[in-house]
Motif scaffolding. Structure first.
Motif, short mmCIF file in Angstrom:
data_model
loop_
_atom_site.label_atom_id
_atom_site.label_comp_id
_atom_site.label_asym_id
_atom_site.label_seq_id
_atom_site.Cartn_x
_atom_site.Cartn_y
_atom_site.Cartn_z
N GLY A 52 -0.28 9.17 -4.71
CA GLY A 52 -1.46 9.33 -3.88
C GLY A 52 -2.78 9.10 -4.57
O GLY A 52 -3.84 9.22 -3.94
N GLU A 103 1.00 4.05 -3.16
CA GLU A 103 0.77 5.48 -2.95
C GLU A 103 1.94 6.29 -3.51
O GLU A 103 1.74 7.36 -4.10
CB GLU A 103 0.60 5.75 -1.45
CG GLU A 103 -0.68 5.22 -0.84
CD GLU A 103 -1.91 5.94 -1.36
OE1 GLU A 103 -1.81 7.16 -1.64
OE2 GLU A 103 -2.96 5.28 -1.51
N ARG A 160 -5.36 -1.11 -7.92
CA ARG A 160 -5.65 -1.59 -6.56
C ARG A 160 -6.30 -2.98 -6.61
O ARG A 160 -5.98 -3.85 -5.81
CB ARG A 160 -6.57 -0.60 -5.86
CG ARG A 160 -6.66 -0.87 -4.35
CD ARG A 160 -7.39 0.24 -3.64
NE ARG A 160 -6.71 1.52 -3.69
CZ ARG A 160 -5.65 1.81 -2.96
NH1 ARG A 160 -5.12 0.93 -2.14
NH2 ARG A 160 -5.08 3.00 -3.04
N GLU A 207 0.84 -1.20 0.00
CA GLU A 207 0.00 0.00 0.00
C GLU A 207 0.87 1.25 0.00
O GLU A 207 0.61 2.22 -0.75
CB GLU A 207 -0.92 -0.01 1.22
CG GLU A 207 -1.82 1.20 1.33
CD GLU A 207 -2.78 1.34 0.16
OE1 GLU A 207 -3.14 2.50 -0.18
OE2 GLU A 207 -3.18 0.31 -0.44
N ARG A 208 1.92 1.25 0.80
CA ARG A 208 2.82 2.39 0.86
C ARG A 208 3.50 2.60 -0.51
O ARG A 208 3.65 3.74 -0.99
CB ARG A 208 3.87 2.16 1.94
CG ARG A 208 4.76 3.36 2.21
CD ARG A 208 5.75 3.10 3.35
NE ARG A 208 5.05 2.84 4.60
CZ ARG A 208 5.03 1.66 5.22
NH1 ARG A 208 5.68 0.64 4.71
NH2 ARG A 208 4.37 1.51 6.35
#
Length: 578
Positions: free
Chosen positions: A332, A327, A339, A323-324
Motif C-alpha cells: 500500500g 499495491e 511508480r 496498479e493492483r
C-alpha cells in the motif's frame, strides 16, 4: 525478364531433408552469379523453409517463388491403401513402402503460390495433408485442392505425377481426364504440363503423350529441372546423402539413386539448349515467375486476444492489474521511483502494442500458482521489468537489484518481448492444456526444431555409407573435439591426424571431404522442448502445421525464431527440476 532467361521452378532445398542438398546460401549465390532474376522452392511435402528461402532470396536480389512438391492421393487422403494404376513402371523408391508395380500410395504434384492468398492456401493445404492425410507421406487430395486452390498454380509434376502414372500404365484417356480435372479445379491458366529431361528413359518415353495432352486440352507447357543440389560437382555428395537417408551403402547395387547427374542449377543457356525444340516451355517459366507475387507480413503483431472485463481494453486492464500488483508488492505504499518506472514501462508496452502479451503471461503464472504448479522466480532480461514484478511474473525487484528494463524492451528497437517461464517438469503438460483450453486447440501449437548433421555424427554417417569398418570410423569420429559448435574444419585445423586425413587421396580423405560437404544439413524434424505458439485465430491462417509421423505430435512447420519474425507470440515453458 528477357526472352533468353530461365527461371528454375522445381527446386529441392536443404529442407527436403536427406534428399535435397541445395543449401540456401549456396543456391542464392549461384543463381545470382548466373544472372537469374527469380527462383522457386518446391520442397518435398513441406514448407519448413518458406520464410528462410523468402528472406534469403530477397537478400540476394532474387524474386522468391514459394511452392511445394506435394504428395497427392488419387484415392483420397483418408484411404490407407495404395492406388492401383493397373501397371506401368515401378522405380522401387524406398520412400513409398506400400508401392508395388503400378500401385502407389501417392503421386507428386508441383504447386506454386501466385499470390499471398495463394501462399496461405498452400499453408492450409500442406497442414491438412500432414494432419489428416499422412500415409508414408503427408498427402492432400482433390477435396483439399478444390477447397484451397485459389491463388495456386499447379502442374502435372515429375514422372511420379498422376498424369504421368496413367501414361506409364498405358492409359492415355485416364491421363487426359486427370489433367482435365486438375485444370478445372485450378483454372485453365493455372495448370501446366511440366516437362523434364535429365536423360532418363522414363521422361523421354512418355514425353510425346504428355505434349499431346497439353495440345488436346490447350494446356501451356513449362520446363523444369528437378534440382536437388547446386553444382554438377555435388552429384556424388548427393548420392552419399541419399544413402544416409535410406541407410544403405554406396556399394549396395539396390540402393536408391538418381540415374543421372543433371539435378543441379543449370544456366539459362543450358536449359534453353535442352528445350530448343520447345522454347515456349522455357518462356513460360518467366511467365509464371512474373505472375507469382507473395509477401510475408514481417513485424506484424499477431498477439492473441486476451479477454478483459467489460469496460476495459487490454491496455487499461493491464494498467489496473499492474496498479493492483504494486499495491500488494509494496503493502500500500508504492515508492515514487517505482511508480515512475511503472508508468514509463506501461507507456513503452502500449506504444509497442504488447499489453496483451503481459496479460497472457501473467495469467499463465497465476494459473500455475493457483494449481500448486511450481514456477520459477524469473530469468533473463524480463527480470528488469517492474511491471513483470508487479504482475507476479518475476520475483525480483528490478530497482532494488539495479536491473534495466531496456535490456528487455527497447522502444528504439522493435522486437517481440521474450519471457521464459520455468514450470515444474512434471506439470508442464497441465499448463499447456490450460493454454489450449483457453485459446483454442486450433490456435495453439508446439514448435518444430530441426536436428542437423553435427561434426561427429556426420563422420559416422559418411563412414557407414562408404562401407568403412565401424571401429575405424568410430576412432576417427572420436578425434573430433567434443565441444559446442565444433565443425569439421575447426577439427581439421586443430587435430594433426585429421589434417593428414583431409589432405590424403584415399578413403579417409574422401570421408573428411564428404563430411565437410554434408555437415550442418538438416537431418530430421522434432518438437522443441519448451516453445509454444499462441495465435489470435486458427494457426494455419499464419503458418503451416506438421504432424510428426512417429508420435503424432503437432507442431508448426516454421521454427521458433521464424514464428516470431512473422509476428506470432512464442512462449518458452522451461523445465524446473523437482
Amino acid at each position: 525478364m528477357t526472352s533468353d532467361e530461365f527461371v528454375h521452378l522445381h527446386v529441392h532445398t536443404e529442407y527436403s531433408m536427406l534428399d535435397g542438398a541445395a543449401r540456401l546460401d549456396d543456391l542464392m549465390a549461384e543463381a545470382s552469379r548466373l544472372g537469374m532474376s527469380a527462383i522457386a522452392m518446391t520442397d518435398h511435402g513441406n514448407l519448413f523453409g518458406a520464410y528462410d528461402f523468402y528472406t534469403k532470396a530477397r537478400g540476394a536480389g532474387l524474386k522468391p517463388i514459394i511452392g511445394l512438391e506435394g504428395y497427392y492421393a488419387p484415392q483420397g487422403r483418408a484411404e490407407r491403401r495404395p492406388f492401383d494404376f493397373g501397371g506401368g513402371f515401378d522405380e522401387g523408391t524406398p520412400e513409398d513402402p506400400g508401392a508395388g508395380r503400378g500401385k502407389h500410395s501417392y503421386t507428386h504434384m508441383t504447386v506454386w503460390a501466385e499470390s499471398t492468398l495463394g501462399m496461405h492456401n498452400l499453408f492450409r493445404l500442406s497442414s491438412l495433408a500432414s494432419l489428416e492425410g499422412q500415409y508414408h507421406k503427408p498427402r492432400f487430395d482433390r477435396e483439399l485442392l478444390d477447397r484451397f486452390g485459389a491463388g495456386l498454380i499447379g502442374t502435372t509434376g515429375c514422372p511420379s505425377g498422376e498424369v504421368n502414372r496413367w501414361l506409364q500404365a498405358g492409359q492415355y484417356e485416364k491421363a487426359r481426364a486427370a489433367a482435365a480435372d486438375f485444370r478445372d479445379i485450378l483454372g485453365p491458366e493455372n495448370y501446366f504440363c511440366e516437362v523434364m529431361d535429365h536423360g532418363l528413359a522414363i521422361e523421354r518415353r512418355f514425353r510425346e503423350d504428355l505434349i499431346r495432352i497439353a495440345r488436346d486440352l490447350k494446356l501451356p507447357l513449362v520446363a523444369t529441372n528437378d534440382l536437388h543440389y547446386v553444382h554438377e560437382s555435388d552429384a556424388d555428395t548427393h548420392e552419399v546423402l541419399l544413402c544416409v537417408g535410406t541407410r544403405t551403402t554406396m556399394d549396395d547395387p539396390k540402393r536408391f539413386r538418381f540415374d543421372a547427374r543433371d539435378f543441379y542449377l543449370k544456366s539459362a543457356a543450358e536449359m534453353r539448349s535442352v528445350w530448343s525444340e520447345l522454347p515456349e516451355a522455357c518462356d513460360n517459366t518467366l511467365l509464371i515467375a512474373e505472375r507469382c507475387e507473395v509477401s510475408f507480413d514481417e513485424g506484424a503483431n499477431l498477439m492473441p486476444e486476451f479477454a478483459v472485463p467489460d469496460g476495459y481494453t487490454e491496455e487499461t486492464w493491464l494498467r489496473a492489474e499492474v496498479e493492483r500488483g504494486l499495491e500488494a508488492r509494496y503493502q500500500g505504499s508504492v515508492p515514487d521511483d517505482v511508480r515512475q518506472q511503472s508508468e514509463y514501462e506501461l507507456g513503452v508496452v502500449s506504444q509497442m502494442g504488447f499489453p496483451g502479451y503481459f496479460l497472457v503471461v501473467a495469467d499463465l503464472v497465476r494459473y500455475a500458482r493457483e494449481n500448486k504448479i511450481r514456477v520459477g522466480p524469473g530469468r533473463g532480461s524480463a527480470a528488469g521489468a517492474m511491471i513483470a514484478y508487479a504482475l507476479g511474473i518475476t520475483e525480483l525487484d528490478p530497482i532494488k537489484h539495479g536491473l534495466l528494463f531496456e535490456r528487455f524492451l527497447n522502444p528504439e528497437r522493435i522486437s517481440m518481448p521474450d519471457i521464459d517461464i520455468d514450470f515444474a517438469d512434471v506439470d508442464r503438460d497441465k499448463v499447456l492444456k490450460y493454454v489450449v483450453d483457453k485459446y483454442g486447440e486450433n490456435n495453439v501449437s508446439q514448435v518444430i526444431t530441426f536436428g542437423t548433421m553435427g561434426a561427429k555424427a556426420v563422420v559416422r554417417d559418411v563412414g557407414r555409407v562408404l562401407g568403412m569398418p565401424f571401429g575405424e570410423v568410430d576412432r576417427i569420429a572420436k578425434l573430433v573435439p567434443a565441444e559446442l559448435k565444433m565443425t569439421i574444419d575447426k577439427a581439421v585445423d586443430r587435430v594433426p591426424e585429421l589434417q593428414q586425413m583431409a589432405e590424403a587421396r584415399d578413403e579417409k580423405g574422401q570421408l573428411i571431404d564428404y563430411a565437410r560437404r554434408l555437415e550442418g544439413l538438416a537431418r530430421h524434424a522434432s518438437v522443441h522442448a519448451c516453445a509454444v505458439i499462441i495465435a489470435p485465430s486458427d494457426l494455419t491462417d499464419y503458418v503451416p502445421l506438421y504432424r510428426a509421423p512417429k508420435d503424432g505430435r503437432v507442431t508448426t512447420q516454421f521454427d521458433g525464431p521464424t514464428c516470431e519474425e512473422v509476428g506470432l507470440l512464442k512462449m518458452d515453458f522451461l523445465g524446473l527440476k523437482e
